[in-house]
Structure formats: C-alpha cells, structure tokens
Design an enzyme around this catalytic site. Structure first.
Site, PDB file in Angstrom:
ATOM      1  N   GLU A   8      -6.180  -2.326 -10.711  1.00 48.71           N
ATOM      2  CA  GLU A   8      -4.786  -2.349 -10.213  1.00 48.71           C
ATOM      3  C   GLU A   8      -4.799  -2.078  -8.718  1.00 48.71           C
ATOM      4  O   GLU A   8      -4.465  -0.983  -8.259  1.00 48.71           O
ATOM      5  CB  GLU A   8      -3.927  -1.302 -10.950  1.00 48.71           C
ATOM      6  CG  GLU A   8      -2.448  -1.330 -10.531  1.00 48.71           C
ATOM      7  CD  GLU A   8      -1.658  -0.129 -11.029  1.00 48.71           C
ATOM      8  OE1 GLU A   8      -1.750   0.211 -12.227  1.00 48.71           O
ATOM      9  OE2 GLU A   8      -0.942   0.482 -10.208  1.00 48.71           O
ATOM     10  N   HIS A 178       3.154  -3.944 -14.159  1.00 52.64           N
ATOM     11  CA  HIS A 178       3.020  -2.886 -13.153  1.00 52.64           C
ATOM     12  C   HIS A 178       4.377  -2.207 -12.938  1.00 52.64           C
ATOM     13  O   HIS A 178       5.412  -2.838 -13.113  1.00 52.64           O
ATOM     14  CB  HIS A 178       2.520  -3.509 -11.838  1.00 52.64           C
ATOM     15  CG  HIS A 178       2.264  -2.511 -10.767  1.00 52.64           C
ATOM     16  ND1 HIS A 178       3.275  -1.998  -9.965  1.00 52.64           N
ATOM     17  CD2 HIS A 178       1.120  -1.896 -10.382  1.00 52.64           C
ATOM     18  CE1 HIS A 178       2.738  -1.122  -9.132  1.00 52.64           C
ATOM     19  NE2 HIS A 178       1.442  -1.031  -9.362  1.00 52.64           N
ATOM     20  N   ASP A 304      -5.863   2.074  -7.830  1.00 62.31           N
ATOM     21  CA  ASP A 304      -4.538   1.943  -7.206  1.00 62.31           C
ATOM     22  C   ASP A 304      -4.641   2.010  -5.687  1.00 62.31           C
ATOM     23  O   ASP A 304      -3.756   2.525  -5.019  1.00 62.31           O
ATOM     24  CB  ASP A 304      -3.555   2.994  -7.734  1.00 62.31           C
ATOM     25  CG  ASP A 304      -2.113   2.477  -7.730  1.00 62.31           C
ATOM     26  OD1 ASP A 304      -1.886   1.340  -7.282  1.00 62.31           O
ATOM     27  OD2 ASP A 304      -1.231   3.224  -8.161  1.00 62.31           O
TER      28      ASP A 304
HETATM   29  C1  1DF Z   1       3.233   3.615  -4.951  1.00 65.90           C
HETATM   30  C2  1DF Z   1       2.399   3.787  -6.041  1.00 65.90           C
HETATM   31  C3  1DF Z   1       3.617   2.334  -4.571  1.00 65.90           C
HETATM   32  C4  1DF Z   1       1.988   2.715  -6.781  1.00 65.90           C
HETATM   33  C5  1DF Z   1       3.164   1.239  -5.307  1.00 65.90           C
HETATM   34  O1  1DF Z   1       3.542  -0.024  -5.023  1.00 65.90           O
HETATM   35  C6  1DF Z   1       2.289   1.417  -6.374  1.00 65.90           C
HETATM   36  C7  1DF Z   1       3.724   4.753  -4.185  1.00 65.90           C
HETATM   37  C8  1DF Z   1       4.603  -0.212  -4.086  1.00 65.90           C
HETATM   38  O2  1DF Z   1       3.058   5.803  -4.196  1.00 65.90           O
HETATM   39  O3  1DF Z   1       4.792   4.640  -3.550  1.00 65.90           O
HETATM   40  O4  1DF Z   1       1.746   0.358  -6.959  1.00 65.90           O
HETATM   41  N1  1DF Z   1       1.297   2.961  -7.992  1.00 65.90           N
HETATM   42  O5  1DF Z   1       0.982   2.055  -8.785  1.00 65.90           O
HETATM   43  O6  1DF Z   1       1.145   4.167  -8.358  1.00 65.90           O
HETATM   44 MN    MN Z   2       0.028   0.340  -8.473  1.00 65.59          MN
END
Ligand code: 1DF
Ligand code: MN
Length: 341
Positions: A8, A178, A304
């Site tokens: 991811e 997602h 991530d």
């Molecule tokens: C954040 C986290 C942003 C994830 C994401 O996409 C994301 C974040 C804008 O911390 O703001 O994919 N994530 O999957 O934990």
């Molecule tokens: Mn993510």
C-alpha cells in the site's frame, strides 16, 4: 529468505497535486474530509507534511534509495487517496485516472523489478472505471485497481458500481479498498475532535464500507472477487463473532427490507474474499491476532510510504514470532499471489 513486498505505497502525479490545490483554493468541493486532509498535507508548514508531499511525487531515485535503506524489494504503488474520486466532473476524473496510470506505468517500466502498480479509476463513471481497469490490466500490466472508500458520499454496494466488481473478477485482479476520510454525512463528530483522518476516521469509514459490501451480497454474485484492505482490515477482524451473531439475528427477524439473507456467514466472506495488509500497523499483537483469525495466507506486509515512513518499523515485522515459512508468505508470496506479481 524472503523479499519484502510493500502493498500500500502511495504516489501522486504533479497534475493531481495541482488539481487538489486548485480544488482547495477555489472551493471546488465542499467535502469536509478532503478539505481537512489535503488542506493539511498541502498547506501545513511542518517538515513532516512537506516531506510527504515531496516523496509522493518521486517515482525515481529517492524512492528507490529509501526502499533500499529499509529493505523493501518492491512497492505496489497506487495513486494517493482520495485519488480522482473527489472530482465532481466524471469525465475529468476518468481522464485524470488514465493519465495517472500512464505515468505510473512509465515508472514501472523504468524500474520493473522494484515497482508494480494498481490502476486509479473513477467510480463516478462506473462503466468508464471498469474500462480503465481493463485497460490498466490488459494494456498497461497493472495488477488491480485502488478505490479510496466512498466516492462523493456513495458506496460500492450500490449496484450501479457492480460493473467494476464484474470486471475485476473477470480479469482475476483484486480491488484495494483504501481509506478515505469519512463521508460528508458522518464526518462531523469526527472533525469536532480532530479524529477524521488516519488516526481513526479512515478506519471507521473504510470498515463500514467493507461491511456494506459484504451484507449487500456482492460476493454471492461475484464469489471469486478479492478485496485487499489496509490497516489490518480497519479493525473488522476483531468483530467477526459479533457481526455474525447480530447480522444473522437481524436477517432472520426480517428487521430491514435492505438486509437480505446471504449464502454464507458475513465472516466467511471476510475470510475468503479479503486480504489484510499491515499498513500503518507496525505492532505485533494485532498482526498475530489477524493471522490467527484469517489465516497466514491472507495477511501481508505494507508500509504506507510515504505517510508512514519510519524505518525502524520494519524490525517489528522482521521479528514477528512466526515460522520462516509464514514470514515468506507474509512478506512475499501472499502479495505475489493476490497481485499476480
Ligand atoms: C494518511 C494516511 C494519508 C494514509 C493517506 O492518504 C493515507 C495520513 C492521503 O496520515 O494523512 O493513505 N494511510 O493509509 O494511513
Ligand atoms: Mn494508505
């Protein structure tokens, strides 16, 4: 002993970042989750957010160097959330998805052993999304599609979107479901306490979306469809017993017209039609728990990057108290199987 495949991992095209800035600046959307999330990432002056935005746009040497430094053999790349799903104009969103997929494939062709990718699609136009998924897989060699939870407040259990599931099943590729920020209809109490983003809002929104898909009967219609989820299934593995008990009771009692009997228990679909990645969950207890309820073949690694780029975290999964064979599944062969790598 194994290659670490991270499932991811986000990128953004320059055009997407520009379009997000434009949406924010000219108030081109009233989605409060988007404005809070991308307003933060694009306008907050902290080093963390500036690093994230820079890293998102690099599909070259910097990313490869950081993969090398953390022992990541391959990233399965996807356009960052909410992808093109925020754009009000469906034709624009569809064109933006195609352009982003073309850019992604250029990078994969440059680093074919280090990158694989998922297609961005625009569910705003379900037929166009199914076509772009097919083009992405057949023509571009992408390994599935990513959908960032709700699309302008709508969920994939609505049958108008099932063309997308039909295409994924026929192509034998997964959909990565997602997170997105909670849909406008339920975000307010999250925002009042700053809980709308990855801290918890993402998981509530996306766990709800997973369950809506399950109880709508999608998998009775498309039994081979596979959905990949992040953050260890957004908490749902902890809920299997109660969901089965209460969902079954409500169905038998005829509580809601919209709640139809399913061929199997809700948790059966959650075990056999879903994969679970560890994105953002570098913590052994819930990983071991998820493995114990969905099985070693259904839990796989994700970092991530660049949202969660903490090199020491790789040690946590390296040191999981599981056999070498299970570690090989976790880091490598589960991802190779579901994404046909
Ligand atoms: C954040 C986290 C942003 C994830 C994401 O996409 C994301 C974040 C804008 O911390 O703001 O994919 N994530 O999957 O934990
Ligand atoms: Mn993510």
């Amino acid at each position: 002993m194994y290659q670490r495949i991270a499932a991811e991992e986000a990128f953004a095209t320059r055009d997407l970042i520009r379009a997000y800035r434009d949406l924010i600046d000219r108030k081109g959307t009233d989605d409060p989750g988007f404005l809070a999330l991308m307003g933060y990432h694009l306008n907050n002056p902290s080093q963390r957010t500036r690093d994230i935005t820079d890293r998102l746009q690099d599909l070259g040497e910097r990313r490869i160097r950081e993969m090398d430094a953390t022992g990541i053999a391959k990233q399965v790349l996807s356009l960052t959330s909410p992808g093109v799903q925020i754009f009000p104009d469906a034709a624009y969103a569809t064109a933006m998805a195609a352009a982003s997929n073309d850019e992604l494939v250029e990078a994969i062709r440059k680093y074919p052993t280090r990158y694989a990718g998922l297609a961005a699609i625009a569910p705003q136009d379900p037929a166009g999304a199914a076509k772009e998924l097919e083009r992405g897989v057949r023509k571009l060699g992408l390994k599935g599609a990513i959908i960032n939870s709700h699309t302008r407040g709508e969920y994939l259990d609505d049958q108008k979107f099932w063309l997308i599931f039909e295409a994924a099943e026929a192509l034998d590729v997964p959909i990565y479901l997602h997170p997105n920020t909670p849909s406008p209809a339920m975000i307010r109490p999250f925002m009042e306490r700053g809980l709308d983003g990855a801290v918890f809002g993402f998981a509530v929104e996306t766990g709800l979306h997973m369950l809506r898909i399950v109880v709508s009967g999608v998998f009775d219609r498309f039994p081979k469809l596979q959905i990949v989820t992040g953050h260890l299934g957004e908490g749902l593995p902890y809920w299997f017993f109660r969901i089965d008990f209460m969902h079954g009771a409500s169905v038998r009692a005829g509580r809601y017209e919209s709640l139809k009997p399913l061929q199997r228990k809700a948790s059966d679909y959650l075990k056999d039609n879903f994969y679970y990645t560890t994105s953002g969950m570098a913590w052994q207890p819930p990983i071991l728990y998820a493995q114990s309820v969905v099985g070693m073949d259904r839990v796989m690694y994700a970092m991530d990057y660049p949202y969660q780029f903490v090199p020491e975290e790789v040690k946590v999964t390296d040191e999981l108290p599981i056999s070498d064979g299970d570690k090989l599944k976790f880091y490598q062969t589960n991802a190779e199987r579901v994404f046909s790598l």
